[in-house]
Motif scaffolding. Structure first.
Motif, mmCIF file in Angstrom:
data_model
loop_
_atom_site.group_PDB
_atom_site.id
_atom_site.type_symbol
_atom_site.label_atom_id
_atom_site.label_comp_id
_atom_site.label_asym_id
_atom_site.label_seq_id
_atom_site.Cartn_x
_atom_site.Cartn_y
_atom_site.Cartn_z
ATOM 1 N N LYS A 23 46.273 45.248 38.529
ATOM 2 C CA LYS A 23 47.139 45.516 37.378
ATOM 3 C C LYS A 23 46.941 44.460 36.296
ATOM 4 C CE LYS A 23 50.816 47.953 39.812
ATOM 5 N NZ LYS A 23 52.207 47.873 40.298
ATOM 6 N N ILE A 24 46.650 43.232 36.715
ATOM 7 C CA ILE A 24 46.444 42.138 35.771
ATOM 8 C C ILE A 24 45.018 42.166 35.216
ATOM 9 C CG2 ILE A 24 46.388 39.612 35.513
ATOM 10 C CD1 ILE A 24 48.454 39.565 37.893
ATOM 11 N N VAL A 25 44.047 42.419 36.094
ATOM 12 C CA VAL A 25 42.621 42.439 35.711
ATOM 13 C C VAL A 25 42.024 43.744 36.249
ATOM 14 C CG1 VAL A 25 40.435 41.182 35.797
ATOM 15 C CG2 VAL A 25 42.573 39.914 35.961
ATOM 16 N N PRO A 26 42.129 44.837 35.490
ATOM 17 C CA PRO A 26 41.697 46.150 35.986
ATOM 18 C C PRO A 26 40.248 46.224 36.466
ATOM 19 C CG PRO A 26 43.003 46.401 33.995
ATOM 20 C CD PRO A 26 42.754 44.926 34.171
ATOM 21 N N ALA A 27 39.348 45.515 35.828
ATOM 22 C CA ALA A 27 37.936 45.560 36.228
ATOM 23 C C ALA A 27 37.652 44.680 37.435
ATOM 24 C CB ALA A 27 37.052 45.138 35.064
ATOM 25 N N GLY A 28 38.628 43.935 37.868
ATOM 26 C CA GLY A 28 38.444 43.037 39.002
ATOM 27 C C GLY A 28 38.123 41.623 38.549
ATOM 28 N N LEU A 29 38.327 40.707 39.443
ATOM 29 C CA LEU A 29 38.106 39.289 39.155
ATOM 30 C C LEU A 29 36.620 38.945 39.142
ATOM 31 C CD1 LEU A 29 40.769 37.896 41.655
ATOM 32 C CD2 LEU A 29 41.013 38.083 39.168
ATOM 33 N N ASP A 30 36.238 38.048 38.243
ATOM 34 C CA ASP A 30 34.878 37.509 38.273
ATOM 35 C C ASP A 30 34.775 36.419 39.333
ATOM 36 O OD1 ASP A 30 33.947 39.118 36.153
ATOM 37 O OD2 ASP A 30 34.719 37.699 34.676
ATOM 38 N N TYR A 31 35.845 35.618 39.452
ATOM 39 C CA TYR A 31 35.888 34.504 40.391
ATOM 40 C C TYR A 31 37.266 34.424 41.018
ATOM 41 C CZ TYR A 31 31.961 33.025 37.493
ATOM 42 O OH TYR A 31 30.785 32.982 36.806
ATOM 43 N N ALA A 32 37.301 34.027 42.279
ATOM 44 C CA ALA A 32 38.561 33.739 42.953
ATOM 45 C C ALA A 32 38.329 32.549 43.871
ATOM 46 C CB ALA A 32 39.040 34.945 43.759
#
Length: 108
Positions: A23-32
């Motif tokens: 919901k915060i980053v629809p395309a998904g995270l680049d880094y976690a």
């Protein structure tokens, strides 16, 4: 340009971490980055990565059960870190420099 998201998710108050992240980053995270090492949370973070995303792990406590498609399906990477992969001879003097400039506050 790199967009940094600093949202905090309290996993004790959220039923579905992956959906909350998406919901915060629809395309998904680049880094976690995971510093807890809890297997189910690591899996949630991995699933929350976008294509070519990178998950950095500081440790793993207990069992971590992944399938190949969790990783290779979207060219994701899991990277283990020890002390942030820092070179102490370079990193410690840099921290001292930041401290002297007031950019690295320490609590007494």
């Amino acid at each position: 340009m790199l967009k940094v998201t600093t949202d905090v998710i309290n996993t004790a108050k959220v039923d579905d971490v992956e959906t909350t992240i998406r919901k915060i980053v629809p395309a998904g995270l680049d880094y976690a980055v995971d510093s807890i090492g809890y297997g189910p949370l690591i899996t949630d973070l991995l699933h929350s990565l976008g294509t070519d995303g990178k998950l950095y792990l500081i440790g793993i406590a207990g069992k971590l059960d992944l399938t190949g498609m969790d990783i290779i399906g979207e060219s994701k990477q899991i990277i283990g870190l020890i002390e942030g992969d820092a070179i102490p001879q370079l990193f410690i003097p840099k921290l001292i420099k930041y401290f002297k400039k007031g950019k690295f506050p320490l609590i007494n």
